[in-house]
Scaffold this active site. Sequence first.
Site, PDB file in Angstrom:
ATOM      1  CD  GLU A   7      -4.793 -32.893 -69.179  1.00  0.00           C
ATOM      2  OE1 GLU A   7      -5.399 -32.600 -70.224  1.00  0.00           O
ATOM      3  OE2 GLU A   7      -4.530 -34.070 -68.861  1.00  0.00           O
ATOM      4  CE1 TYR A  45      -4.329 -32.275 -77.371  1.00  0.00           C
ATOM      5  CE2 TYR A  45      -6.332 -31.755 -76.150  1.00  0.00           C
ATOM      6  CZ  TYR A  45      -5.702 -32.372 -77.220  1.00  0.00           C
ATOM      7  OH  TYR A  45      -6.437 -33.082 -78.136  1.00  0.00           O
ATOM      8  CE1 TYR A  46      -9.373 -23.630 -73.549  1.00  0.00           C
ATOM      9  CE2 TYR A  46      -7.530 -22.217 -72.939  1.00  0.00           C
ATOM     10  CZ  TYR A  46      -8.867 -22.376 -73.254  1.00  0.00           C
ATOM     11  OH  TYR A  46      -9.684 -21.286 -73.276  1.00  0.00           O
ATOM     12  CG  PHE A  47      -2.790 -21.882 -74.434  1.00  0.00           C
ATOM     13  CD1 PHE A  47      -3.258 -20.616 -74.752  1.00  0.00           C
ATOM     14  CD2 PHE A  47      -2.591 -22.188 -73.107  1.00  0.00           C
ATOM     15  CE1 PHE A  47      -3.522 -19.680 -73.768  1.00  0.00           C
ATOM     16  CE2 PHE A  47      -2.857 -21.263 -72.112  1.00  0.00           C
ATOM     17  CZ  PHE A  47      -3.318 -20.004 -72.441  1.00  0.00           C
ATOM     18  CE  LYS A  59     -10.145 -21.231 -77.039  1.00  0.00           C
ATOM     19  NZ  LYS A  59     -11.632 -21.236 -76.981  1.00  0.00           N
TER      20      LYS A  59
END
Length: 216
Positions: free
Chosen positions: A125, A128-130, A133
């Site tokens: 998760e 995926y966030y990075f 962004k």
Amino acid sequence: MDVFIIGITGGVGGLLARKLRSRGDTVRGLVRREDQHAELATRGINARVGDLSHMTVEELAAAFGSVDAIVFSAGSNGGSREVTRAIDGDGVAKAIEAARLAGAERFTLVSVLPESWRERDLGEEVEYYFAVKKEADIALSRSELNWLILRPSLLVDGPGAGAVSLGPAEFHGQITRDDVATTLAELLHEPRIGRQILELNTGSTPIEEAVRANVR
């Protein structure tokens, strides 16, 4: 200045709102609940109630109105993929298009240092966030807006030191949200800085001086 903050109830956004108000700026923002709207009104902030993930581009542009600058400081902080995509990905894309529609040229995005937490074993998760962004950074950098991407290192609470290290490439460490907000306020009041990616870490240079050093 008239500044609209997406993420005005967050750690950085809330501090930024107070700092801009203390400089005499008009501050507006987007909140999800009526009680948040009422609380901000007591501080002279005219917020609009709406859910970024469900608003249309036209609705968001109407919320922006006639504004000098937009700051996008909202974030999922590595939560579920659905929330990350809705806020950090699609939310930024929607705000970029809404800014264009509203005629607001200046757009500042609070992003993240790509090296953040790379010493740790990150879950899917957060990875995926990075990735999302980075997609948002690319989308803004390819827009026609007068954009600025600020990538702070690991955010921590506490009083600001008033001194930072700011430039196109910085080491990853940690920095207080207070210093990030102060740096954002200075950047917004420096119109000669635009279409740049700046990274931010704790340092020894006074914030006003650090900002002036990045004028191009």
